[in-house]
Design a protein around this motif. Sequence first.
Motif, short mmCIF file in Angstrom:
data_model
loop_
_atom_site.label_atom_id
_atom_site.label_comp_id
_atom_site.label_asym_id
_atom_site.label_seq_id
_atom_site.Cartn_x
_atom_site.Cartn_y
_atom_site.Cartn_z
N LEU A 217 8.00 8.78 -15.97
CA LEU A 217 8.47 8.22 -14.70
C LEU A 217 7.37 7.59 -13.85
N PRO A 218 6.21 8.22 -13.73
CA PRO A 218 5.16 7.58 -12.91
C PRO A 218 4.79 6.19 -13.42
N ASP A 219 4.77 6.02 -14.74
CA ASP A 219 4.46 4.69 -15.28
C ASP A 219 5.57 3.70 -14.95
N ALA A 220 6.81 4.16 -15.05
CA ALA A 220 7.94 3.28 -14.72
C ALA A 220 7.87 2.87 -13.24
N LEU A 221 7.56 3.85 -12.39
CA LEU A 221 7.45 3.55 -10.96
C LEU A 221 6.31 2.56 -10.69
N ALA A 222 5.22 2.74 -11.40
CA ALA A 222 4.07 1.84 -11.21
C ALA A 222 4.44 0.42 -11.63
N ASP A 223 5.16 0.31 -12.75
CA ASP A 223 5.59 -1.02 -13.20
C ASP A 223 6.49 -1.69 -12.16
N THR B 158 0.83 -1.21 0.00
CA THR B 158 0.00 0.00 0.00
C THR B 158 0.87 1.25 0.00
N LEU B 159 1.90 1.23 0.84
CA LEU B 159 2.81 2.38 0.94
C LEU B 159 3.45 2.70 -0.42
N VAL B 160 3.94 1.66 -1.07
CA VAL B 160 4.63 1.87 -2.35
C VAL B 160 3.63 2.36 -3.40
N ASN B 161 2.46 1.76 -3.44
CA ASN B 161 1.47 2.19 -4.44
C ASN B 161 0.98 3.62 -4.19
N GLU B 162 0.80 3.95 -2.92
CA GLU B 162 0.38 5.32 -2.62
C GLU B 162 1.46 6.32 -3.02
N ARG B 163 2.69 5.91 -2.83
CA ARG B 163 3.80 6.80 -3.20
C ARG B 163 3.81 7.03 -4.71
N VAL B 164 3.53 6.00 -5.47
CA VAL B 164 3.49 6.15 -6.94
C VAL B 164 2.38 7.14 -7.32
N ALA B 165 1.22 6.96 -6.72
CA ALA B 165 0.09 7.85 -7.04
C ALA B 165 0.42 9.29 -6.66
N GLU B 166 1.07 9.45 -5.52
CA GLU B 166 1.45 10.79 -5.07
C GLU B 166 2.43 11.43 -6.06
N PHE B 167 3.41 10.65 -6.47
CA PHE B 167 4.42 11.21 -7.39
C PHE B 167 3.80 11.47 -8.77
N VAL C 289 6.05 -5.20 -8.59
CA VAL C 289 6.89 -6.31 -8.11
C VAL C 289 7.65 -5.91 -6.83
N GLY C 290 7.15 -4.87 -6.16
CA GLY C 290 7.71 -4.51 -4.85
C GLY C 290 9.02 -3.76 -4.91
N ILE C 291 9.26 -3.03 -6.00
CA ILE C 291 10.48 -2.22 -6.08
C ILE C 291 10.07 -0.75 -6.09
N HIS C 292 10.91 0.09 -5.48
CA HIS C 292 10.60 1.52 -5.45
C HIS C 292 11.88 2.32 -5.49
N ALA C 293 11.71 3.63 -5.50
CA ALA C 293 12.87 4.53 -5.55
C ALA C 293 12.85 5.52 -4.39
N MET C 294 12.06 5.19 -3.39
CA MET C 294 11.94 6.11 -2.25
C MET C 294 13.29 6.29 -1.57
N GLN C 295 13.62 7.56 -1.32
CA GLN C 295 14.80 7.89 -0.54
C GLN C 295 16.09 7.37 -1.15
N THR C 296 16.12 7.26 -2.47
CA THR C 296 17.40 6.95 -3.11
C THR C 296 18.17 8.23 -3.40
N SER C 297 17.60 9.35 -3.02
CA SER C 297 18.29 10.63 -3.08
C SER C 297 17.72 11.50 -1.98
N GLY C 298 18.22 12.71 -1.86
CA GLY C 298 17.70 13.64 -0.87
C GLY C 298 18.39 13.51 0.48
N ASN C 299 18.09 14.48 1.36
CA ASN C 299 18.74 14.52 2.67
C ASN C 299 17.97 13.69 3.69
#
Lengths: 551, 110
Positions: A101-107, A10-19, A111-121
């Motif tokens: 990018l949103p489509d790539a993130l959704a894809d 749910t967290l990952v999917n919500e993040r995709v929708a938000e982005f 399968v349970g992969i995300h890009a959260m916090q791979t950058s930023g402080n």
Amino acid sequence: MYAYDEIDRTLVNERVAEFRDQVKRRLSGELTEDEFKMLRLQNGVYLQLHAYMFRVAIPYGTLSSQQLRRLAHVARRYDRGYGHFTTRQNIQFNWIKLAELPDALADLADVGIHAMQTSGNNTRNVTSDQWAGVAPGEIEDPRIWAEILRQYTTLHPEFSFLPRKFKFAITASANDRAAIKIHDIGLRLHKNAEGETGFEVLVGGGLGRTPFLAKTIRPFVHGSDLLSYVEAIMRVYNQYGRRDNIYKARIKILVHELGIEKFAHEVEEEWQQMREGALKLDDDVVEDIRSRFFYPAYEKLPHMPDELRKAAHDPQFEAWRKNSVSPHKVQGYAIATISLKPVGGPPGDATAEQMDALADLADKYSFGEIRVGHEQNLALPHVAKRDLPALWKALDKAGLATPNVNLVSDIIACPGLDYCSLANARSIPIAQELTRRFANLDTANLIGRLHINISGCINACGHHHVGHIGILGVEKNGEEVYQITIGGRADENAALGALIGPAVPYAEVADVVEDIVEAYLALRERPEELFIDTVKRLGVEPFRERVYATR
Amino acid sequence: MTSPLEQKKIKIAGPSVVTANRTWDGAVIYRTAAKDWSTDLSDAAIVRANDEARALLAESVADDLGAIGAYIAPVDVKDDGRIEPGNLRELIRRSGVTIGPPAIGLPVQA
């Protein structure tokens, strides 16, 4: 493999929708770039020289075949058919379009992969030993704790706006393959004198323009106290870490300026106020996480199967086996490292076809599991020894059987000026030339274990400070020049390399490295003395003399 | 983030252009004299004085929508009028990476 639960999904999917909404607002002009930049960075989206770059996390370096196929799909569908595995168990795509990018993130989310916090402080991808769970002699699988840290740090509101990025690494083996001493917090699972399992906690490591090795802040912390102790460290950092100067904002600077004793005292005071609170980890919680890691149903197999004995007569197979195959904790099985360092190739790059091929081989020979190491190579962690000859043939067909793991051509390199907007000089072409110079396997084997690390700027993504030979590209009067260090290492005996002399031009770097290697071959006491040990014994001087005598 | 307009100290040493990346796909683009963006360096507006450079940059970023990360970059204007990038970074941005596509390890078996 770890099985995500409904909360994770749910967290990952919500993040995709938000982005998706954020991207839409950016493209419509509702968000300015200044407003959008932090949002895209927190989803792993950088702007590089040619395009946006998309960094995807591979937590503790563990991938399923299904996930690797999906990464291949993203490379093929949204990028230019390849990806780049980084020094922190991420994969980067170099040519992604913001609008897609949103489509790539959704894809990927499927399968349970995300890009959260791979950058930023914020806290970045928690990394670990790529052999976790299968290495002989391991205290226990460090990924259980890495996963606890991942869940705890993901979108943690208190630590989403730190003074600077924050990196964890964790190991549970005597041999540190996770480079914990060059991380903001390094964790080493071990047993204390009473036989209890816990963590040595190290803090303040990092490379970049001011390199420091992490120092031990507490020799032993029980697992139940891990989160509270880590939070105490991060609270002290969040409070005192500098926000006025990006170059002095990492925790390593704070630890250095306060001194480890004073820093430890601050952490201790913070910790005592909270250690018995909500962050105390119950055994039940740990066991629940542990139960979500699935291990293969290993067969009872002989230590030396006939297939392996027969294949040993093939010198090409043996060349690969000797440097790519490592012992496994279960008899009859092995860990196979897959070199992503072909002669003339960009280190760490893999094509979509190679990813698909490796996913198929993982299904056939490694219970569908793949690992990613910080050395920018991959691994199949559960290969029956009887299958090694067949695996090797299949890998070779896919161009994935370069027999150079841990040899001089197994080079770590950042993307450098060919891709990166921060870089001052190119890294990849230097690596490519070096792999050609040392393409002869007999020569490479004669040299033995030797790690070359290349960075295209002082930010040190290629970890040049801890390369046995480190190469740092800088720009001087419009030209690329390279500083060379020797004697660095990233393992349990981590050390920072020492500069051998003035920087050399782009065209001379490979010659200089050859000179250093020739000097080593002449200076070593015996063939078994590794380059790094010769440097330790003799220091920089004889190498400096050799390199600069004629320059 | 420092806005390009805050780059008051801009001093150009020779002919220069304004370059950026296109918002929707990140492609390298150059500001044209027609106050538009082009992916072709030869379409770029050339500035030769500090004031001109600042003015072109200011005009380029007035609309935040189409481009991001705009800055002034040196170019080399050849005798025949061709515009070439003025340094390696810009050459790589214009022409692409200096390396080939990902090399496939050569199989050792026939």
